[in-house]
Scaffold this motif. Structure first.
Motif, PDB file in Angstrom:
ATOM      1  N   ARG A 151       7.456   7.250  12.260  1.00  0.00           N
ATOM      2  CA  ARG A 151       6.836   6.071  11.633  1.00  0.00           C
ATOM      3  C   ARG A 151       7.027   4.834  12.503  1.00  0.00           C
ATOM      4  NH1 ARG A 151      10.007   5.872   6.710  1.00  0.00           N
ATOM      5  NH2 ARG A 151       8.941   3.944   6.207  1.00  0.00           N
ATOM      6  N   THR A 200       0.843  -1.203   0.000  1.00  0.00           N
ATOM      7  CA  THR A 200       0.000   0.000   0.000  1.00  0.00           C
ATOM      8  C   THR A 200       0.880   1.255   0.000  1.00  0.00           C
ATOM      9  OG1 THR A 200      -0.274  -0.473   2.358  1.00  0.00           O
ATOM     10  CG2 THR A 200      -2.165  -0.886   0.952  1.00  0.00           C
ATOM     11  N   ILE A 233       1.475  11.344   4.542  1.00  0.00           N
ATOM     12  CA  ILE A 233       2.580  10.386   4.384  1.00  0.00           C
ATOM     13  C   ILE A 233       3.895  11.024   4.807  1.00  0.00           C
ATOM     14  CG2 ILE A 233       3.951   9.139   2.655  1.00  0.00           C
ATOM     15  CD1 ILE A 233       1.551   8.019   1.597  1.00  0.00           C
ATOM     16  N   LEU A 239       0.637   4.259  -2.718  1.00  0.00           N
ATOM     17  CA  LEU A 239       0.362   5.635  -2.280  1.00  0.00           C
ATOM     18  C   LEU A 239       1.467   6.590  -2.737  1.00  0.00           C
ATOM     19  CD1 LEU A 239      -0.934   4.778   1.325  1.00  0.00           C
ATOM     20  CD2 LEU A 239      -2.325   5.608  -0.575  1.00  0.00           C
ATOM     21  N   GLY A 273       2.604  -3.916   4.358  1.00  0.00           N
ATOM     22  CA  GLY A 273       2.180  -2.589   4.826  1.00  0.00           C
ATOM     23  C   GLY A 273       0.681  -2.502   5.036  1.00  0.00           C
ATOM     24  N   TYR A 274      -0.013  -3.595   4.940  1.00  0.00           N
ATOM     25  CA  TYR A 274      -1.463  -3.670   5.191  1.00  0.00           C
ATOM     26  C   TYR A 274      -1.759  -5.044   5.753  1.00  0.00           C
ATOM     27  CZ  TYR A 274      -6.498  -3.214   4.548  1.00  0.00           C
ATOM     28  OH  TYR A 274      -7.854  -3.138   4.778  1.00  0.00           O
ATOM     29  N   LYS A 293       3.809   1.674  -1.446  1.00  0.00           N
ATOM     30  CA  LYS A 293       4.307   1.932  -2.811  1.00  0.00           C
ATOM     31  C   LYS A 293       3.206   2.543  -3.675  1.00  0.00           C
ATOM     32  CE  LYS A 293       7.907  -1.419  -3.747  1.00  0.00           C
ATOM     33  NZ  LYS A 293       8.150  -2.770  -4.263  1.00  0.00           N
ATOM     34  N   ASP A 304       9.836  10.351   3.259  1.00  0.00           N
ATOM     35  CA  ASP A 304       9.489  10.033   4.649  1.00  0.00           C
ATOM     36  C   ASP A 304      10.590   9.246   5.357  1.00  0.00           C
ATOM     37  OD1 ASP A 304       9.129   7.718   3.214  1.00  0.00           O
ATOM     38  OD2 ASP A 304       7.209   7.184   4.117  1.00  0.00           O
TER      39      ASP A 304
HETATM   40  P1  AMP Z   1       5.322   1.955   3.837  1.00  0.00           P
HETATM   41  O1  AMP Z   1       5.956   2.033   2.484  1.00  0.00           O
HETATM   42  O2  AMP Z   1       4.565   0.676   4.053  1.00  0.00           O
HETATM   43  O3  AMP Z   1       6.314   2.225   4.938  1.00  0.00           O
HETATM   44  O4  AMP Z   1       4.215   3.123   3.901  1.00  0.00           O
HETATM   45  C1  AMP Z   1       4.578   4.486   3.783  1.00  0.00           C
HETATM   46  C2  AMP Z   1       3.467   5.358   4.309  1.00  0.00           C
HETATM   47  O5  AMP Z   1       2.262   5.143   3.541  1.00  0.00           O
HETATM   48  C3  AMP Z   1       3.048   5.107   5.749  1.00  0.00           C
HETATM   49  O6  AMP Z   1       3.876   5.785   6.686  1.00  0.00           O
HETATM   50  C4  AMP Z   1       1.605   5.627   5.757  1.00  0.00           C
HETATM   51  O7  AMP Z   1       1.567   7.050   5.802  1.00  0.00           O
HETATM   52  C5  AMP Z   1       1.102   5.210   4.380  1.00  0.00           C
HETATM   53  N1  AMP Z   1       0.481   3.872   4.424  1.00  0.00           N
HETATM   54  C6  AMP Z   1       0.942   2.743   3.826  1.00  0.00           C
HETATM   55  N2  AMP Z   1       0.147   1.691   4.079  1.00  0.00           N
HETATM   56  C7  AMP Z   1      -0.856   2.175   4.868  1.00  0.00           C
HETATM   57  C8  AMP Z   1      -1.977   1.573   5.498  1.00  0.00           C
HETATM   58  N3  AMP Z   1      -2.238   0.262   5.397  1.00  0.00           N
HETATM   59  N4  AMP Z   1      -2.801   2.387   6.234  1.00  0.00           N
HETATM   60  C9  AMP Z   1      -2.568   3.694   6.359  1.00  0.00           C
HETATM   61  N5  AMP Z   1      -1.508   4.320   5.820  1.00  0.00           N
HETATM   62  C10 AMP Z   1      -0.649   3.577   5.081  1.00  0.00           C
END
Ligand code: AMP
Length: 188
Positions: free
Chosen positions: A144, A31, A53, A35, A85-86, A33, A135
């Motif tokens: 985070r 998720t 984010i 986003l 990430g989900y 990636k 981030d």
């Molecule tokens: P990641 O690449 O998984 O570290 O996600 C980067 C950022 O995307 C996170 O710090 C959140 O802001 C957002 N994000 C990713 N997955 C989710 C999720 N399942 N729910 C809410 N925000 C998410």
């Protein structure tokens, strides 16, 4: 087989998910990636979520639900998803269950990569020079990590009770971790 890969930011989820995708012909649903791509492509959603984010907090459950539903409802990915990430909180975990059962699927395995905060700081600082993620600054990376500890880590118990959880020592070399994960998946 559908699986979830858990771990704090910088634990190596992406690296391990890549490996599992190639070896077992699965599809990585990250998720984060998706986003980040929305932000990069300057879409309406991208504009909406970029501040969230970049501050290290979570975007709304509804937004990620829509993204995830697109994949779960698509037959091409049926029984082939690695959730990276989900889910990130209990509401998302329950939503995931509902969506999967609606499409006659389930989670078969939950892998947790266990890594110390010291290692995470080191890995994120290395990644910062390679990927240039907005981030990944030290301050936001710690934010985070705190978000992970507070809202995501409690999910570990949820999956433990469902007997789906395997904890992997993420401090070892990439190859050693690959091998342990392969052995676990081979038994499913
Ligand atoms: P990641 O690449 O998984 O570290 O996600 C980067 C950022 O995307 C996170 O710090 C959140 O802001 C957002 N994000 C990713 N997955 C989710 C999720 N399942 N729910 C809410 N925000 C998410």
């Amino acid at each position: 087989m559908n699986l979830i890969i858990f771990g704090p930011p910088g634990a190596g989820k992406g690296t391990q998910a890549d490996f599992i995708v190639n070896k077992f012909n699965l599809y990585q649903l990250s998720t984060g990636k998706i986003l980040r791509n929305e932000i990069k492509n300057k879409t309406k959603l991208g504009e909406e979520i970029s501040t969230i984010i970049n501050s290290g907090t979570l975007v709304s459950d509804d937004i990620v639900k829509k993204l995830v539903k697109n994949f779960i409802s698509d037959n091409k990915y049926k029984g082939r998803l690695i959730f990276d990430g989900y889910p990130r909180n209990l509401i998302q975990a329950k939503t995931l269950n509902e969506l999967l059962s609606k499409y006659n699927q389930k989670i078969d395995l939950v892998l947790k990569l266990s890594v110390s905060l010291e290692t995470i700081k080191k890995r994120i600082s290395e990644r910062r020079s390679l990927e240039n993620r907005a981030d990944d600054s030290e301050v936001i990376a710690i934010k985070r990590y705190n978000t992970y500890e507070k809202t995501t880590e409690p999910l570990i118990d949820y999956y433990k009770k469902l007997n789906l959880l395997k904890v992997i020592d993420g401090e070892r070399s990439i190859d050693q971790i690959n091998k342990e994960i392969s052995d676990i998946i081979a038994l499913i």
